[in-house]
Design a protein around this motif. Structure first.
Motif, PDB file in Angstrom:
ATOM      1  N   GLN A   3       0.844  -1.197   0.000  1.00 30.77           N
ATOM      2  CA  GLN A   3       0.000   0.000   0.000  1.00 30.77           C
ATOM      3  C   GLN A   3       0.880   1.248   0.000  1.00 30.77           C
ATOM      4  OE1 GLN A   3      -2.389  -0.195   3.537  1.00 30.77           O
ATOM      5  NE2 GLN A   3      -0.784   0.586   4.866  1.00 30.77           N
ATOM      6  N   CYS A   4       0.357   2.282  -0.641  1.00 31.73           N
ATOM      7  CA  CYS A   4       1.030   3.573  -0.579  1.00 31.73           C
ATOM      8  C   CYS A   4       0.668   4.215   0.754  1.00 31.73           C
ATOM      9  CB  CYS A   4       0.570   4.479  -1.730  1.00 31.73           C
ATOM     10  SG  CYS A   4       1.181   3.950  -3.354  1.00 31.73           S
ATOM     11  N   PRO A   5       1.649   4.757   1.471  1.00 28.96           N
ATOM     12  CA  PRO A   5       1.338   5.381   2.761  1.00 28.96           C
ATOM     13  C   PRO A   5       0.534   6.660   2.577  1.00 28.96           C
ATOM     14  CG  PRO A   5       3.669   5.645   2.231  1.00 28.96           C
ATOM     15  CD  PRO A   5       3.073   4.781   1.163  1.00 28.96           C
ATOM     16  N   SER A   6      -0.017   7.144   3.663  1.00 28.75           N
ATOM     17  CA  SER A   6      -0.779   8.389   3.650  1.00 28.75           C
ATOM     18  C   SER A   6       0.091   9.508   3.085  1.00 28.75           C
ATOM     19  CB  SER A   6      -1.213   8.722   5.077  1.00 28.75           C
ATOM     20  OG  SER A   6      -1.909   9.936   5.099  1.00 28.75           O
ATOM     21  N   GLY A   7      -0.477  10.314   2.216  1.00 29.23           N
ATOM     22  CA  GLY A   7       0.253  11.409   1.600  1.00 29.23           C
ATOM     23  C   GLY A   7       0.985  11.012   0.325  1.00 29.23           C
ATOM     24  N   PHE A   8       0.808   9.760  -0.112  1.00 22.65           N
ATOM     25  CA  PHE A   8       1.428   9.257  -1.336  1.00 22.65           C
ATOM     26  C   PHE A   8       0.353   8.653  -2.227  1.00 22.65           C
ATOM     27  CE2 PHE A   8       4.888   9.546   1.569  1.00 22.65           C
ATOM     28  CZ  PHE A   8       6.013   9.798   0.799  1.00 22.65           C
ATOM     29  N   THR A   9       0.633   8.578  -3.513  1.00 22.79           N
ATOM     30  CA  THR A   9      -0.297   8.000  -4.473  1.00 22.79           C
ATOM     31  C   THR A   9       0.481   7.162  -5.478  1.00 22.79           C
ATOM     32  OG1 THR A   9      -2.134   8.476  -5.968  1.00 22.79           O
ATOM     33  CG2 THR A   9      -0.237   9.963  -6.077  1.00 22.79           C
ATOM     34  N   GLY A  10      -0.226   6.314  -6.205  1.00 25.78           N
ATOM     35  CA  GLY A  10       0.405   5.493  -7.234  1.00 25.78           C
ATOM     36  C   GLY A  10       0.021   4.038  -7.107  1.00 25.78           C
ATOM     37  N   ASN A  11       0.715   3.216  -7.850  1.00 22.24           N
ATOM     38  CA  ASN A  11       0.522   1.766  -7.793  1.00 22.24           C
ATOM     39  C   ASN A  11       1.549   1.209  -6.816  1.00 22.24           C
ATOM     40  OD1 ASN A  11       0.587  -1.003  -8.163  1.00 22.24           O
ATOM     41  ND2 ASN A  11       0.296  -0.891 -10.368  1.00 22.24           N
ATOM     42  N   PRO A  12       1.110   0.679  -5.670  1.00 20.45           N
ATOM     43  CA  PRO A  12       2.066   0.230  -4.666  1.00 20.45           C
ATOM     44  C   PRO A  12       2.962  -0.914  -5.131  1.00 20.45           C
ATOM     45  CG  PRO A  12      -0.169  -0.377  -4.026  1.00 20.45           C
ATOM     46  CD  PRO A  12      -0.273   0.489  -5.241  1.00 20.45           C
ATOM     47  N   LYS A  13       2.586  -1.610  -6.179  1.00 17.61           N
ATOM     48  CA  LYS A  13       3.438  -2.690  -6.707  1.00 17.61           C
ATOM     49  C   LYS A  13       4.601  -2.123  -7.520  1.00 17.61           C
ATOM     50  CE  LYS A  13       1.628  -6.704  -5.568  1.00 17.61           C
ATOM     51  NZ  LYS A  13       2.396  -7.731  -4.905  1.00 17.61           N
ATOM     52  N   THR A  14       4.416  -0.939  -8.112  1.00 16.74           N
ATOM     53  CA  THR A  14       5.470  -0.357  -8.940  1.00 16.74           C
ATOM     54  C   THR A  14       6.121   0.859  -8.289  1.00 16.74           C
ATOM     55  OG1 THR A  14       3.844   0.937 -10.173  1.00 16.74           O
ATOM     56  CG2 THR A  14       4.460  -1.197 -11.091  1.00 16.74           C
ATOM     57  N   GLY A  15       5.385   1.639  -7.514  1.00 17.22           N
ATOM     58  CA  GLY A  15       5.971   2.785  -6.831  1.00 17.22           C
ATOM     59  C   GLY A  15       4.951   3.815  -6.406  1.00 17.22           C
ATOM     60  N   CYS A  16       5.253   4.498  -5.327  1.00 21.81           N
ATOM     61  CA  CYS A  16       4.384   5.544  -4.784  1.00 21.81           C
ATOM     62  C   CYS A  16       5.108   6.891  -4.865  1.00 21.81           C
ATOM     63  CB  CYS A  16       4.041   5.242  -3.323  1.00 21.81           C
ATOM     64  SG  CYS A  16       3.198   3.663  -3.085  1.00 21.81           S
ATOM     65  N   GLU A  17       4.344   7.922  -5.158  1.00 22.13           N
ATOM     66  CA  GLU A  17       4.902   9.268  -5.268  1.00 22.13           C
ATOM     67  C   GLU A  17       4.201  10.194  -4.289  1.00 22.13           C
ATOM     68  OE1 GLU A  17       4.547  10.601  -9.284  1.00 22.13           O
ATOM     69  OE2 GLU A  17       5.687   8.918 -10.089  1.00 22.13           O
ATOM     70  N   ASP A  18       4.943  11.182  -3.822  1.00 21.84           N
ATOM     71  CA  ASP A  18       4.410  12.165  -2.892  1.00 21.84           C
ATOM     72  C   ASP A  18       3.269  12.949  -3.539  1.00 21.84           C
ATOM     73  OD1 ASP A  18       4.378  13.912  -0.573  1.00 21.84           O
ATOM     74  OD2 ASP A  18       5.313  15.407  -1.871  1.00 21.84           O
ATOM     75  N   VAL A  19       2.207  13.164  -2.794  1.00 25.35           N
ATOM     76  CA  VAL A  19       1.109  14.020  -3.235  1.00 25.35           C
ATOM     77  C   VAL A  19       1.456  15.445  -2.815  1.00 25.35           C
ATOM     78  CG1 VAL A  19      -1.324  14.602  -2.884  1.00 25.35           C
ATOM     79  CG2 VAL A  19      -0.632  12.207  -3.003  1.00 25.35           C
ATOM     80  N   ASP A  20       1.447  16.375  -3.761  1.00 21.25           N
ATOM     81  CA  ASP A  20       1.696  17.776  -3.425  1.00 21.25           C
ATOM     82  C   ASP A  20       0.349  18.388  -3.051  1.00 21.25           C
ATOM     83  OD1 ASP A  20       2.305  20.435  -3.183  1.00 21.25           O
ATOM     84  OD2 ASP A  20       3.378  20.581  -5.092  1.00 21.25           O
ATOM     85  N   GLU A  21       0.034  18.341  -1.770  1.00 21.30           N
ATOM     86  CA  GLU A  21      -1.258  18.832  -1.286  1.00 21.30           C
ATOM     87  C   GLU A  21      -1.436  20.319  -1.557  1.00 21.30           C
ATOM     88  OE1 GLU A  21      -0.090  15.281   1.180  1.00 21.30           O
ATOM     89  OE2 GLU A  21       0.926  17.124   0.592  1.00 21.30           O
ATOM     90  N   CYS A  22      -0.348  21.054  -1.600  1.00 18.92           N
ATOM     91  CA  CYS A  22      -0.431  22.506  -1.802  1.00 18.92           C
ATOM     92  C   CYS A  22      -0.903  22.856  -3.213  1.00 18.92           C
ATOM     93  CB  CYS A  22       0.922  23.154  -1.533  1.00 18.92           C
ATOM     94  SG  CYS A  22       1.456  22.959   0.183  1.00 18.92           S
ATOM     95  N   SER A  23      -0.513  22.057  -4.199  1.00 20.87           N
ATOM     96  CA  SER A  23      -0.924  22.368  -5.568  1.00 20.87           C
ATOM     97  C   SER A  23      -2.162  21.573  -5.998  1.00 20.87           C
ATOM     98  CB  SER A  23       0.221  22.105  -6.552  1.00 20.87           C
ATOM     99  OG  SER A  23       0.530  20.728  -6.578  1.00 20.87           O
ATOM    100  N   SER A  24      -2.441  20.478  -5.305  1.00 19.22           N
ATOM    101  CA  SER A  24      -3.572  19.650  -5.721  1.00 19.22           C
ATOM    102  C   SER A  24      -4.891  20.069  -5.088  1.00 19.22           C
ATOM    103  CB  SER A  24      -3.300  18.175  -5.402  1.00 19.22           C
ATOM    104  OG  SER A  24      -3.196  17.991  -4.011  1.00 19.22           O
ATOM    105  N   SER A  25      -4.839  20.837  -4.022  1.00 21.04           N
ATOM    106  CA  SER A  25      -6.073  21.252  -3.330  1.00 21.04           C
ATOM    107  C   SER A  25      -6.009  22.739  -3.031  1.00 21.04           C
ATOM    108  CB  SER A  25      -6.231  20.494  -2.012  1.00 21.04           C
ATOM    109  OG  SER A  25      -6.221  19.114  -2.219  1.00 21.04           O
ATOM    110  N   SER A  26      -7.062  23.449  -3.413  1.00 23.30           N
ATOM    111  CA  SER A  26      -7.100  24.870  -3.053  1.00 23.30           C
ATOM    112  C   SER A  26      -7.709  24.991  -1.665  1.00 23.30           C
ATOM    113  CB  SER A  26      -7.924  25.661  -4.077  1.00 23.30           C
ATOM    114  OG  SER A  26      -9.259  25.208  -4.062  1.00 23.30           O
ATOM    115  N   GLY A  27      -7.293  25.959  -0.935  1.00 21.71           N
ATOM    116  CA  GLY A  27      -7.844  26.177   0.398  1.00 21.71           C
ATOM    117  C   GLY A  27      -7.361  25.182   1.422  1.00 21.71           C
ATOM    118  N   VAL A  28      -6.194  24.580   1.189  1.00 25.78           N
ATOM    119  CA  VAL A  28      -5.648  23.633   2.163  1.00 25.78           C
ATOM    120  C   VAL A  28      -5.335  24.365   3.460  1.00 25.78           C
ATOM    121  CG1 VAL A  28      -3.685  22.109   2.656  1.00 25.78           C
ATOM    122  CG2 VAL A  28      -4.725  22.094   0.398  1.00 25.78           C
TER     123      VAL A  28
END
Length: 166
Positions: A101-126
């Motif tokens: 599984q990808c840990p909290s704050g990461f996204t992707g396919n856990p079998k191939t790799g997880c990448e950091d989610v940039d919460e600042c650019s992906s969500s307005s009003g964070v």
């Protein structure tokens, strides 16, 4: 008188002095020894004609005998399997298996790799009013802008007099 034919299966049978004889074996109903749980904890019992066999199921190791039993193999700790999950993913052991599984704050396919989610650019009003969002690995921070105070994570954000120069 003995009915020899009821004991033997489709073969010529002779009867002499109360004894049945044939070149075949008697056919008896098999007893399922597995019903009595003869194997160790965590093991599998397989009924065989006139016998049984104990084995450890996939994902378990040990001796399937009643004295020892089978234990879950923690695939996540074993180096024998190599890299089980992709880069940045977490391996989670389950009874007899595992999953990635990808840990909290990461996204992707856990079998191939997880990448950091940039919460600042992906969500307005964070972050709240008069605050700045700073992306961190797996998370983010909200900070009040210079001259402002408050809780930058709340929607009301930061307040105060801005003391900066133009």
């Amino acid at each position: 008188m003995i009915d020899c034919q009821s004991f033997y299966y489709d073969l010529p049978v002779s009867h002499s002095e109360g004894i049945c004889s044939s070149l075949t074996l008697l056919i008896f109903a098999d007893v399922d020894e597995c019903k009595n749980n003869p194997c160790g904890e965590g093991s599998q019992c397989t009924n065989l004609p006139g016998s049984y066999s104990c084995s450890c199921p996939s994902g378990y190791v040990g001796n399937p005998t009643p004295k020892e039993g089978c234990l879950d193999l923690d695939e996540c700790l074993s180096t024998a399997f190599g890299q089980l999950c992709g880069h940045g993913a977490q391996c989670v052991n389950t009874p007899g298996s595992f999953f990635c599984q990808c840990p909290s704050g990461f996204t992707g396919n856990p079998k191939t790799g997880c990448e950091d989610v940039d919460e600042c650019s992906s969500s307005s009003g964070v972050c709240g009013v008069n605050s700045a969002c700073l992306n961190t690995v797996g998370s983010y921070l909200c900070q009040c802008k210079g001259g402002f105070t408050g809780n930058a994570f709340l929607s009301a954000g930061c307040s105060g007099k801005w003391m900066g120069y133009l």
